[in-house]
Write a protein that holds these residues in place. Structure first.
Motif, PDB file in Angstrom:
ATOM      1  N   VAL A  30       0.862  -1.169   0.000  1.00 11.91           N
ATOM      2  CA  VAL A  30       0.000   0.000   0.000  1.00 11.91           C
ATOM      3  C   VAL A  30       0.899   1.219   0.000  1.00 11.91           C
ATOM      4  O   VAL A  30       1.851   1.289   0.772  1.00 11.91           O
ATOM      5  CB  VAL A  30      -0.888   0.006   1.272  1.00 11.91           C
ATOM      6  N   TYR A  36      -4.933   5.737   9.614  1.00  5.42           N
ATOM      7  CA  TYR A  36      -6.363   5.593   9.878  1.00  5.42           C
ATOM      8  C   TYR A  36      -6.826   6.550  10.981  1.00  5.42           C
ATOM      9  O   TYR A  36      -6.182   6.669  12.015  1.00  5.42           O
ATOM     10  CB  TYR A  36      -6.629   4.153  10.297  1.00  5.42           C
ATOM     11  N   SER A 128      -4.650  -7.253   4.291  1.00  5.26           N
ATOM     12  CA  SER A 128      -5.148  -6.355   3.262  1.00  5.26           C
ATOM     13  C   SER A 128      -6.126  -5.385   3.918  1.00  5.26           C
ATOM     14  O   SER A 128      -6.661  -5.664   4.988  1.00  5.26           O
ATOM     15  CB  SER A 128      -5.846  -7.199   2.194  1.00  5.26           C
ATOM     16  N   ASP A 129      -6.381  -4.269   3.274  1.00  9.07           N
ATOM     17  CA  ASP A 129      -7.357  -3.322   3.800  1.00  9.07           C
ATOM     18  C   ASP A 129      -8.770  -3.684   3.356  1.00  9.07           C
ATOM     19  O   ASP A 129      -9.666  -2.854   3.381  1.00  9.07           O
ATOM     20  CB  ASP A 129      -7.004  -1.893   3.402  1.00  9.07           C
ATOM     21  N   ARG A 130      -8.970  -4.928   2.967  1.00  6.23           N
ATOM     22  CA  ARG A 130     -10.279  -5.386   2.494  1.00  6.23           C
ATOM     23  C   ARG A 130     -10.773  -6.579   3.292  1.00  6.23           C
ATOM     24  O   ARG A 130      -9.989  -7.341   3.822  1.00  6.23           O
ATOM     25  CB  ARG A 130     -10.177  -5.788   1.017  1.00  6.23           C
ATOM     26  N   GLN A 134      -9.660  -6.433   7.378  1.00  6.24           N
ATOM     27  CA  GLN A 134      -9.790  -4.997   7.619  1.00  6.24           C
ATOM     28  C   GLN A 134      -9.777  -4.595   9.099  1.00  6.24           C
ATOM     29  O   GLN A 134      -9.141  -3.590   9.433  1.00  6.24           O
ATOM     30  CB  GLN A 134     -11.033  -4.450   6.929  1.00  6.24           C
ATOM     31  N   TYR A 137      -6.128  -4.697  10.191  1.00  4.94           N
ATOM     32  CA  TYR A 137      -5.407  -3.720   9.379  1.00  4.94           C
ATOM     33  C   TYR A 137      -5.645  -2.315   9.948  1.00  4.94           C
ATOM     34  O   TYR A 137      -4.702  -1.570  10.210  1.00  4.94           O
ATOM     35  CB  TYR A 137      -5.905  -3.825   7.936  1.00  4.94           C
ATOM     36  N   ASN A 138      -6.919  -1.966  10.161  1.00  9.26           N
ATOM     37  CA  ASN A 138      -7.254  -0.646  10.710  1.00  9.26           C
ATOM     38  C   ASN A 138      -6.687  -0.476  12.116  1.00  9.26           C
ATOM     39  O   ASN A 138      -6.183   0.603  12.454  1.00  9.26           O
ATOM     40  CB  ASN A 138      -8.764  -0.450  10.742  1.00  9.26           C
ATOM     41  N   LEU A 141      -3.071   0.466  11.955  1.00  4.16           N
ATOM     42  CA  LEU A 141      -2.893   1.878  11.576  1.00  4.16           C
ATOM     43  C   LEU A 141      -3.207   2.803  12.745  1.00  4.16           C
ATOM     44  O   LEU A 141      -2.519   3.807  12.951  1.00  4.16           O
ATOM     45  CB  LEU A 141      -3.761   2.214  10.377  1.00  4.16           C
TER      46      LEU A 141
END
Length: 151
Positions: A30, A36, A128-130, A134, A137-138, A141
């Motif tokens: 990324v 975030y 992944s940010d998906r 998610q 991942y969030n 961040l």
């Protein structure tokens, strides 16, 4: 006619394989962006920023449990890696459940990668940010921002 159909199917499969490979290759990293920013907090407590919410279930990072357990910098690679340990509180109506995680963020040049420790303790897998990844991942961040970790 049968040869034409086989040839067409072959080229379609080859095309789809190329699309998949190129898409997968681009998904592994990324580019650097703003970290975030939580939009909500559990019971308005800044110690519990919202990492992810879907279908009435919310996941909040417990900042009081968060800690940096490892930090490395490699000047030759222009990289910086930070490993976090933290808890997430999952809220589903009146039911709350606590989960513990270990994730890492690695900055290389102008990109970053996020990974989660495997449950058996044997290495890492990239997030992944998906979809399913998610929330972690969030959360990673949020922690990078909270601890002031950046490139």
């Amino acid at each position: 006619m049968k040869i034409l159909k086989i040839t067409t199917n072959y080229f379609m499969m080859l095309f789809m394989a190329c699309v998949f490979v190129l898409g997968f290759a681009n998904m592994h990293c990324v580019e650097a962006a703003d970290l975030y920013t939580p939009t909500n907090y559990w019971n308005d407590d800044k110690n519990y920023p919202l990492a992810f919410a879907q279908n009435g279930v919310s996941r909040y990072v417990d900042l009081s449990s968060a800690k940096i357990i490892e930090q490395k910098e490699n000047v030759e690679e222009n990289s910086k890696t930070t490993v976090f340990a933290y808890d997430v509180i999952m809220v589903n109506g009146d039911i709350t459940t606590k989960f513990s995680y270990k994730t890492m963020i690695r900055f290389i040049n102008d990109e970053f990668y996020i990974a989660s420790a495997r449950a058996n303790g044997d290495g890492w897998f990239q997030l992944s940010d998906r979809s399913f990844d998610q929330p972690q991942y969030n959360a990673t961040l949020i922690l990078a921002d909270y601890f002031g970790v950046d490139k």
